[in-house]
Design a protein around this motif. Structure first.
Motif, short mmCIF file in Angstrom:
data_model
loop_
_atom_site.label_atom_id
_atom_site.label_comp_id
_atom_site.label_asym_id
_atom_site.label_seq_id
_atom_site.Cartn_x
_atom_site.Cartn_y
_atom_site.Cartn_z
N THR A 247 80.87 -22.82 6.36
CA THR A 247 79.70 -22.34 5.35
C THR A 247 79.25 -21.10 6.57
OG1 THR A 247 79.34 -23.41 7.72
CG2 THR A 247 78.87 -24.31 5.80
N SER A 248 78.87 -20.27 5.64
CA SER A 248 78.93 -19.26 5.86
C SER A 248 77.54 -18.80 7.45
CB SER A 248 77.62 -17.81 4.55
OG SER A 248 76.38 -18.61 4.66
N THR A 249 77.37 -20.12 7.41
CA THR A 249 75.61 -20.42 8.95
C THR A 249 76.94 -20.22 9.87
OG1 THR A 249 74.33 -21.32 7.90
CG2 THR A 249 74.68 -21.32 9.94
N THR A 250 78.14 -20.98 10.01
CA THR A 250 78.74 -21.41 11.02
C THR A 250 80.36 -19.68 10.72
OG1 THR A 250 79.22 -24.08 10.07
CG2 THR A 250 81.35 -22.49 11.55
N ASN A 251 80.20 -19.27 9.84
CA ASN A 251 80.94 -17.85 10.44
C ASN A 251 80.24 -17.07 11.51
OD1 ASN A 251 82.98 -18.66 8.68
ND2 ASN A 251 82.80 -17.92 7.32
N SER A 252 78.85 -16.61 11.29
CA SER A 252 77.94 -16.23 11.34
C SER A 252 77.54 -15.97 13.07
CB SER A 252 76.41 -15.65 11.14
OG SER A 252 76.12 -17.19 10.78
N ASP A 253 78.05 -17.31 13.42
CA ASP A 253 77.63 -18.48 14.57
C ASP A 253 78.92 -18.24 15.26
OD1 ASP A 253 75.00 -19.13 14.01
OD2 ASP A 253 75.30 -21.54 13.62
N ILE A 254 79.91 -17.96 14.76
CA ILE A 254 80.94 -17.86 15.63
C ILE A 254 81.64 -16.03 15.68
CG2 ILE A 254 84.11 -17.71 14.97
CD1 ILE A 254 83.06 -20.71 14.04
N GLN A 255 81.04 -15.26 15.27
CA GLN A 255 81.72 -14.19 14.86
C GLN A 255 80.49 -13.77 16.24
OE1 GLN A 255 80.43 -12.87 11.15
NE2 GLN A 255 82.92 -12.97 10.07
N THR A 256 79.18 -13.97 16.38
CA THR A 256 78.14 -13.85 17.14
C THR A 256 78.68 -14.46 18.75
OG1 THR A 256 76.40 -14.69 15.61
CG2 THR A 256 75.94 -14.08 17.81
N LEU A 257 79.81 -15.07 18.70
CA LEU A 257 80.25 -15.82 20.22
C LEU A 257 81.31 -14.73 20.22
CD1 LEU A 257 80.43 -19.72 19.85
CD2 LEU A 257 79.29 -17.99 21.07
N ALA A 258 81.95 -14.60 19.40
CA ALA A 258 83.34 -13.44 19.69
C ALA A 258 82.20 -11.90 20.06
CB ALA A 258 83.89 -13.25 18.45
N HIS A 259 81.73 -11.80 19.19
CA HIS A 259 81.28 -10.23 19.77
C HIS A 259 80.76 -10.10 21.48
CE1 HIS A 259 80.50 -8.92 14.82
NE2 HIS A 259 81.89 -9.12 15.85
N THR A 260 79.72 -11.61 21.50
CA THR A 260 79.41 -11.73 22.56
C THR A 260 80.42 -11.28 23.79
OG1 THR A 260 77.08 -12.41 21.85
CG2 THR A 260 78.20 -12.30 23.83
N PHE A 261 81.55 -12.02 23.50
CA PHE A 261 82.47 -12.09 24.39
C PHE A 261 83.13 -11.13 24.68
CE2 PHE A 261 87.21 -13.44 25.29
CZ PHE A 261 87.52 -13.77 26.07
N ALA A 262 83.38 -10.19 23.45
CA ALA A 262 84.09 -9.18 23.59
C ALA A 262 82.92 -7.64 24.36
CB ALA A 262 83.57 -8.32 22.35
N LEU A 263 82.21 -8.13 24.53
CA LEU A 263 80.88 -6.82 25.14
C LEU A 263 80.97 -7.38 27.12
CD1 LEU A 263 78.49 -6.73 22.63
CD2 LEU A 263 80.30 -5.04 22.92
#
Length: 344
Positions: A247-263
Motif C-alpha cells: 500500500t502507498s501509505t505503508t511505503n511512504s512511512d517506511i521510506q520516511t523511517l529509512a531517510h530519518t535513519f540515514a540522516l
C-alpha cells in the motif's frame, strides 16, 4: 536395553537394567517379497539372508497367538529349533516388552529380540556387508516404502488362494453369528457415517464459524473458532500484500523511517564495513517490524529503493539521499576488511 551376542546367535537382554530404556535405530521400513514371504523391513531381509546362508530353516509370521489379556501377538521368525526371533528397528519397551514376556510365560516359548547392532554383529563372520544388503533390498523390484496404497503395495494384484478365502469367510460368519457383535456392527456410528457420506451427505457436528473482515480488501470471510483470534486476512494474496507493504501509505512511512535513519547515522554510513551492514541496519529493521510488522530485509530494501536489492545497494542509496540533504559525498565506497581485498 543391554544386548549381548554369543556364538549361538542368541541375544540375551537384561530386564532389570533395561526397563524404561529406549534404543533408537535407523528406519528401514521397506516392505517387499523375499521368496514366498512379504518381509516388512530391510533388517528382516538381512536376517533372512543370514539364515539361508547358515542353512537354518525358518518361517515368517506363521501364526498369530492370542494372549490371556486378549492381545494378539505374531512373532516374526520361527526357526527350526523352535526358537522365535523378533526383529526390531526401534523397540518400544513400554508396549512390546510386556507382550513378549507374557507370550513366553503362557506358551513356554523363547523369544530373541534382535536389533540393528546385534544383526551387524551376527553377519560379521559372513561374506555379507550390512550396507550392501540394505541397498540391495531397497533396490529390489517389488520393494516399497511406507506409501503402500494401490500399485505401490507389494500385495497389489496378488490373488488370495481359495483356502485363504474360505478361512476369511468362515471367520466372518463366526463373528456375525454372535448377536451382540452383529448388533454393534449394524449400529456403528462409523458405518452409518460411511453410508451417509457415500450418498453425498455431510456427517458429524458442524463446527461453528465466525465472520471476520479482511484488513486489506475489507471483504468478509468465515473462520472456525480457534482461528478467529489469529486470522487477519481473507486470502494468501491479501496476506502477502500486508507482509510486503504494497500500500502507498505503508511505503511512504517506511521510506520516511529509512531517510530519518540515514540522516541520524550519516557518519556511520560513510565508514561502515561491508561485513557490519546487518548490525548497522538492525535498528531500522526493528522499528519497521514494530510499526508495520514487516520482517524481511529484502522487502524493506525494495520498498525504500523501489527495486529488489541487497543491503549494500541500500547503503549506497541512503548515502546518496544524505548527499542531497547535507551536500556530502555519498559515493564513497564502504570500507573493505584487509583480508577481503583482492591479492596483488
Amino acid at each position: 536395553m543391554k544386548l549381548d551376542y554369543n556364538g549361538n546367535s542368541n541375544l540375551e537382554y537384561n530386564l532389570f537394567k533395561s526397563v524404561g530404556a529406549r534404543m533408537t535405530s535407523t528406519f528401514y521400513g521397506y516392505s517387499g517379497f523375499y521368496g514366498e514371504y512379504c518381509l516388512r523391513s530391510s533388517l528382516e531381509y538381512i536376517y533372512a539372508k543370514y539364515l539361508d546362508y547358515m542353512k537354518i530353516a525358518w518361517t515368517y509370521e506363521q501364526k498369530t497367538y492370542v494372549l490371556s489379556n486378549e492381545v494378539r501377538y505374531k512373532p516374526d521368525f520361527l526357526l527350526e529349533t523352535g526358537e522365535y526371533v523378533e526383529i526390531k528397528g526401534i523397540f518400544n519397551y513400554q508396549n512390546d516388552l510386556p507382550k513378549i514376556q507374557r507370550f513366553e510365560s503362557e506358551y513356554n516359548a523363547k523369544v530373541t529380540i534382535l536389533q540393528e547392532k546385534g544383526l551387524r554383529q551376527l553377519i560379521k563372520d559372513t561374506p555379507f556387508v550390512f550396507e550392501h544388503l540394505k541397498q540391495e533390498w531397497k533396490s529390489h523390484a517389488k520393494v516399497r516404502g511406507m506409501d503402500n496404497f494401490g500399485k505401490r503395495n507389494p500385495m497389489y494384484g496378488v490373488a488370495q488362494s481359495e483356502s485363504t478365502k474360505a478361512k476369511i469367510k468362515a471367520k466372518a460368519n463366526a463373528r456375525f453369528a454372535d448377536p451382540s457383535f452383529k448388533e454393534k456392527f449394524l449400529n456403528s456410528p462409523k458405518r452409518k457415517a460411511y453410508h451417509e457420506s457415500r450418498k453425498g451427505k455431510k456427517t458429524g457436528a458442524l463446527v461453528p464459524r465466525f465472520l471476520l473482515t479482511c484488513e486489506i480488501c475489507q471483504n468478509s470471510f468465515e473462520v472456525i473458532q480457534h482461528k478467529a483470534s489469529k486470522r487477519r486476512f481473507c486470502s494468501k494474496h491479501c496476506s502477502i500484500q500486508a507482509q510486503h507493504g504494497k500500500t502507498s501509505t505503508t511505503n511512504s512511512d517506511i521510506q520516511t523511517l529509512a531517510h530519518t535513519f540515514a540522516l541520524d547515522n550519516y557518519e556511520t554510513l560513510l565508514s561502515v564495513k561491508l561485513n557490519k551492514l546487518k548490525e548497522l541496519f538492525q535498528p531500522l529493521s526493528d522499528s519497521i517490524q514494530k510499526e508495520h510488522n514487516i520482517l524481511d530485509i529484502r522487502t524493506i530494501c525494495q520498498i525504500v529503493t523501489g527495486k529488489p536489492c541487497s543491503r549494500k545497494e541500500l547503503l549506497y542509496y541512503l548515502r546518496e539521499y544524505a548527499q542531497k540533504v547535507r551536500g556530502a559525498t555519498a559515493k564513497n565506497k564502504a570500507v573493505e576488511l584487509e583480508d577481503k581485498k583482492p591479492l596483488g
